[in-house]
Write a protein that holds these residues in place. Structure first.
Motif, PDB file in Angstrom:
ATOM      1  N   LEU A  37      82.397  83.492  58.888  1.00 17.33           N
ATOM      2  CA  LEU A  37      82.807  84.478  59.890  1.00 17.33           C
ATOM      3  C   LEU A  37      81.612  85.134  60.240  1.00 17.33           C
ATOM      4  N   PHE A  38      80.879  85.668  59.247  1.00 16.07           N
ATOM      5  CA  PHE A  38      79.617  86.462  59.487  1.00 16.07           C
ATOM      6  C   PHE A  38      78.405  85.685  60.290  1.00 16.07           C
ATOM      7  N   LEU A  39      78.430  84.439  60.286  1.00 14.00           N
ATOM      8  CA  LEU A  39      77.497  83.553  61.153  1.00 14.00           C
ATOM      9  C   LEU A  39      78.265  83.327  62.384  1.00 14.00           C
ATOM     10  N   LYS A  40      79.598  83.120  62.322  1.00 14.24           N
ATOM     11  CA  LYS A  40      80.227  83.229  63.882  1.00 14.24           C
ATOM     12  C   LYS A  40      79.611  84.444  64.612  1.00 14.24           C
ATOM     13  N   SER A  41      79.770  85.363  63.658  1.00 17.13           N
ATOM     14  CA  SER A  41      79.440  86.764  64.585  1.00 17.13           C
ATOM     15  C   SER A  41      78.045  86.932  65.151  1.00 17.13           C
ATOM     16  N   LYS A  42      77.342  86.125  64.600  1.00 18.65           N
ATOM     17  CA  LYS A  42      76.082  85.929  65.031  1.00 18.65           C
ATOM     18  C   LYS A  42      75.921  84.893  65.844  1.00 18.65           C
ATOM     19  N   GLY A  43      76.949  84.162  66.412  1.00 19.30           N
ATOM     20  CA  GLY A  43      76.833  83.289  67.561  1.00 19.30           C
ATOM     21  C   GLY A  43      76.644  82.013  66.908  1.00 19.30           C
ATOM     22  N   VAL A  44      76.753  81.833  65.465  1.00 22.92           N
ATOM     23  CA  VAL A  44      76.166  80.508  64.964  1.00 22.92           C
ATOM     24  C   VAL A  44      77.455  79.617  64.279  1.00 22.92           C
ATOM     25  N   SER A  45      77.608  78.494  64.340  1.00 23.10           N
ATOM     26  CA  SER A  45      78.435  77.644  63.723  1.00 23.10           C
ATOM     27  C   SER A  45      77.709  77.075  62.527  1.00 23.10           C
ATOM     28  N   PHE A  46      78.464  77.010  61.405  1.00 24.81           N
ATOM     29  CA  PHE A  46      78.019  76.412  60.139  1.00 24.81           C
ATOM     30  C   PHE A  46      78.123  74.832  60.263  1.00 24.81           C
ATOM     31  N   ALA A  47      78.873  74.582  60.977  1.00 25.88           N
ATOM     32  CA  ALA A  47      78.874  73.010  61.084  1.00 25.88           C
ATOM     33  C   ALA A  47      77.708  72.802  61.980  1.00 25.88           C
ATOM     34  N   LYS A  48      77.499  73.154  63.285  1.00 23.38           N
ATOM     35  CA  LYS A  48      76.326  72.984  63.748  1.00 23.38           C
ATOM     36  C   LYS A  48      74.914  73.255  63.403  1.00 23.38           C
ATOM     37  N   MET A  49      74.796  74.075  62.481  1.00 24.48           N
ATOM     38  CA  MET A  49      73.595  74.075  61.639  1.00 24.48           C
ATOM     39  C   MET A  49      73.536  73.094  60.822  1.00 24.48           C
ATOM     40  N   HIS A  50      74.443  72.198  60.343  1.00 24.34           N
ATOM     41  CA  HIS A  50      74.290  71.054  59.519  1.00 24.34           C
ATOM     42  C   HIS A  50      74.041  70.018  60.291  1.00 24.34           C
ATOM     43  N   GLU A  51      74.574  69.927  61.677  1.00 22.87           N
ATOM     44  CA  GLU A  51      74.185  68.813  62.412  1.00 22.87           C
ATOM     45  C   GLU A  51      72.661  68.817  62.681  1.00 22.87           C
ATOM     46  N   ARG A  52      72.150  70.086  62.790  1.00 25.68           N
ATOM     47  CA  ARG A  52      70.617  70.177  62.976  1.00 25.68           C
ATOM     48  C   ARG A  52      69.930  69.924  61.640  1.00 25.68           C
ATOM     49  N   GLY A  53      70.271  69.576  60.791  1.00 25.73           N
ATOM     50  CA  GLY A  53      69.700  69.351  59.314  1.00 25.73           C
ATOM     51  C   GLY A  53      69.539  70.515  58.404  1.00 25.73           C
ATOM     52  N   LEU A  54      70.203  71.823  58.835  1.00 24.04           N
ATOM     53  CA  LEU A  54      69.905  73.095  58.151  1.00 24.04           C
ATOM     54  C   LEU A  54      71.075  73.136  57.296  1.00 24.04           C
ATOM     55  N   ASP A  55      71.090  73.263  55.870  1.00 30.00           N
ATOM     56  CA  ASP A  55      72.230  73.656  55.158  1.00 30.00           C
ATOM     57  C   ASP A  55      72.031  74.599  54.166  1.00 30.00           C
ATOM     58  N   ALA A  56      72.639  75.841  54.285  1.00 23.72           N
ATOM     59  CA  ALA A  56      72.671  76.854  53.501  1.00 23.72           C
ATOM     60  C   ALA A  56      73.729  76.766  52.080  1.00 23.72           C
ATOM     61  N   VAL A  57      73.105  76.446  51.006  1.00 25.85           N
ATOM     62  CA  VAL A  57      73.637  75.996  49.869  1.00 25.85           C
ATOM     63  C   VAL A  57      73.509  76.932  48.732  1.00 25.85           C
ATOM     64  N   VAL A  58      74.705  77.166  48.020  1.00 23.60           N
ATOM     65  CA  VAL A  58      74.817  78.182  47.013  1.00 23.60           C
ATOM     66  C   VAL A  58      73.956  77.712  45.666  1.00 23.60           C
ATOM     67  N   ALA A  59      73.217  78.490  45.347  1.00 30.62           N
ATOM     68  CA  ALA A  59      72.178  78.322  44.198  1.00 30.62           C
ATOM     69  C   ALA A  59      72.880  79.017  42.954  1.00 30.62           C
TER      70      ALA A  59
END
Length: 129
Positions: A37-59
């Protein structure tokens, strides 16, 4: 603490165990949903970021269960984000609405992968900081 984002959520009955409290695994769902939801509030879709090849993963993740949430409790999920080297550090806390009691505290370290390779900087830097 100063938070960067907060959202209001409610415990659903199926998230509780036989003791009538939220099963511990559901807290992970709450904080992950809050990050999305935080990402969405910034106008970003987690799924769309993945489609661009960018994945934020828990370390790494640390969790402290303070006071149990119960069926029908309404709570406020808050997060603060910072950058430490290659990782984004999310401080995420859940507070029961009404009395503002801290129920759960976590620190979540995320790293960003660009097409499967760890990167120091990415579009996430612009979006989250």
């Amino acid at each position: 603490m100063t938070y960067d984002f907060e959202t209001r959520l409610e415990v659903r009955d199926y998230e509780c165990d036989i003791e009538g409290i939220v099963n511990n695994a559901n807290y992970l769902h709450y904080i992950e949903h809050t990050r999305h939801l935080f990402l969405k509030s910034k106008g970003v879709s987690f799924a769309k970021m993945h489609e661009r090849g960018l994945d934020a993963v828990v370390a790494r993740m640390t969790m402290q269960y303070k006071v149990p949430l119960r069926c029908d409790d309404v709570f406020i999920s808050r997060l603060a984000v910072s950058k430490q080297g290659v990782k984004f550090v999310f401080q995420q806390d859940l507070f029961r609405e009404g009395d503002n009691v801290l129920c759960f505290r976590s620190t979540v370290d995320l790293v960003v992968m660009d097409h499967g390779k760890l990167v120091r900087e990415s579009l996430y830097d612009e979006l989250l900081l």
